[in-house]
Design an enzyme around this catalytic site. Structure first.
Site, PDB file in Angstrom:
ATOM      1  N   HIS A  78      89.978 -31.588  62.134  1.00  0.00           N
ATOM      2  CA  HIS A  78      90.959 -32.877  61.072  1.00  0.00           C
ATOM      3  C   HIS A  78      90.328 -34.285  61.844  1.00  0.00           C
ATOM      4  O   HIS A  78      90.801 -34.865  60.816  1.00  0.00           O
ATOM      5  CB  HIS A  78      92.428 -32.759  62.023  1.00  0.00           C
ATOM      6  CG  HIS A  78      92.482 -31.273  61.378  1.00  0.00           C
ATOM      7  ND1 HIS A  78      94.390 -30.701  61.388  1.00  0.00           N
ATOM      8  CD2 HIS A  78      92.309 -30.180  60.333  1.00  0.00           C
ATOM      9  CE1 HIS A  78      93.931 -29.869  60.532  1.00  0.00           C
ATOM     10  NE2 HIS A  78      93.247 -29.322  60.542  1.00  0.00           N
ATOM     11  N   HIS A 241      95.271 -29.772  52.102  1.00  0.00           N
ATOM     12  CA  HIS A 241      94.748 -29.484  53.381  1.00  0.00           C
ATOM     13  C   HIS A 241      93.828 -29.075  53.153  1.00  0.00           C
ATOM     14  O   HIS A 241      92.816 -29.495  53.683  1.00  0.00           O
ATOM     15  CB  HIS A 241      96.257 -28.779  54.149  1.00  0.00           C
ATOM     16  CG  HIS A 241      95.647 -28.564  55.342  1.00  0.00           C
ATOM     17  ND1 HIS A 241      95.777 -30.185  56.725  1.00  0.00           N
ATOM     18  CD2 HIS A 241      94.895 -27.749  55.996  1.00  0.00           C
ATOM     19  CE1 HIS A 241      95.096 -29.737  57.741  1.00  0.00           C
ATOM     20  NE2 HIS A 241      95.082 -28.310  57.524  1.00  0.00           N
ATOM     21  N   HIS A 268      86.578 -22.286  56.439  1.00  0.00           N
ATOM     22  CA  HIS A 268      85.892 -22.802  57.095  1.00  0.00           C
ATOM     23  C   HIS A 268      84.371 -22.137  57.116  1.00  0.00           C
ATOM     24  O   HIS A 268      83.104 -23.142  57.000  1.00  0.00           O
ATOM     25  CB  HIS A 268      86.353 -23.063  59.004  1.00  0.00           C
ATOM     26  CG  HIS A 268      87.092 -23.675  58.716  1.00  0.00           C
ATOM     27  ND1 HIS A 268      87.404 -25.264  58.328  1.00  0.00           N
ATOM     28  CD2 HIS A 268      88.332 -23.073  59.737  1.00  0.00           C
ATOM     29  CE1 HIS A 268      88.966 -25.940  58.173  1.00  0.00           C
ATOM     30  NE2 HIS A 268      89.779 -24.400  59.095  1.00  0.00           N
TER      31      HIS A 268
HETATM   32 ZN   LIG Z   1      93.052 -27.587  59.060  1.00  0.00          ZN
END
Ligand SMILES: [Zn+2]
Length: 307
Positions: A78, A241, A268
């Protein structure tokens, strides 16, 4: 010349790690041109620098972890996303524990911190990685299929599609596209929070994870609905997000991308696999600068708008 950027002054934040639940302080400091983004574990007996790079990503379960030798920093995505969104190239991040604070679960607090410290232009050309040929990674089959790819594009845009079958998600958008040329990262993407399900949270807690997680820093859902009293920040906050995360995951490359990123159910791990595939495919990209910033893609030359 399109210049590199750092901070004008230093700034600090205190919070807890999402998974560790540990109190942690971060100090964001200006850095010289060509430093890149460097995390510094100042709590270790000998402080250890962990420079951001695609190859430094050592663990991608639940969050992105960077390592240098035995020193680690978890949940960098983030903060990295905020740096990508505001175009910060050079930065020291002093950190007093092994996980970046989750703050409000989005990138908004980091955007606020960076913007309050102020963005400084530096006397060095900003170097981009321009994708010149498609690069793609895929995993799984049928219902488990996921993929992520980069295509040539004069600028930077991302499109993401999720495929969550859940009453609270079904009713919202499952696909979103964001283009840096709109200069609207802070307003349209940065505020999207991470999300989770109560049943997963219980399982993660049993495994010593998500100890810092709760309604203050995540969208939490039971089997039917969103439990947060305030509801959602965007109608399509979930998939936004995922764009926020992807921007952070891709920014560990160390240079901003000029490309069109598209992904289906990526995360990810697959985002990092895509970067590694790109680095191996040396015929599929080149490094470019913009001596005349008027020739740079829209959204990169001007400083990012505040909210
Ligand atoms: Zn995240």
């Amino acid at each position: 010349m399109l210049q590199q950027r750092t901070l004008k002054s230093l700034t600090r934040a205190v919070g807890v790690g999402l998974h560790s639940g540990q109190r942690v302080e971060i100090t964001l400091r200006p850095a010289q041109p060509d430093t890149g983004i460097v995390f510094r574990r100042v709590d270790l007996a000998q402080p250890v620098d962990i420079p951001v790079s695609a190859m430094a990503v050592s663990d991608t379960r639940l969050a992105s972890t960077l390592s240098n030798g035995g020193a680690k920093v978890h949940t960098v995505e983030h903060l990295m996303s905020a740096c990508a969104g505001l175009g910060v190239d050079n930065l020291y991040v002093d950190i007093t524990a092994e996980e970046v604070p989750i703050l409000d679960g989005s990138a908004a607090s980091f955007v606020f911190l960076l913007q309050s410290a102020g963005i400084e232009l530096q006397n060095a050309p900003r170097r981009f990685i321009r994708v010149t040929k498609p690069v793609e990674v895929r995993e799984g089959q049928g219902a488990a299929e996921k993929w992520a790819r980069l295509d040539p594009y004069h600028g930077y845009k991302l499109s993401f599609e999720i495929d969550f079958s859940h009453p609270a998600v079904d009713s919202t958008g499952q696909r979103v596209e964001f283009d840096m040329s709109t200069n609207s990262y802070s307003r349209d993407i940065a505020r999207a929070r991470t999300f989770g399900f109560t049943k997963d949270v219980e399982m993660m807690r049993a495994n010593g994870l998500a100890l810092g997680g709760g309604l203050d820093n995540a969208i939490v859902m039971d089997d039917y609905k969103v439990l947060n009293a305030g509801g959602l920040r965007y109608d399509d906050e979930f998939v936004k997000h995922k764009i926020l995360d992807a921007m952070g995951d891709l920014y560990v490359l160390g240079k901003p991308l000029l490309a069109s990123y598209s992904a289906f159910r990526s995360g990810h791990a697959l985002n990092n696999k895509l970067l590694r595939e790109l680095l191996v495919r040396t015929d599929a990209w080149e490094t470019v600068t913009f001596p005349d910033e008027k020739l740079a893609p829209k959204g990169f030359a001007q400083l990012a708008r505040a909210w």
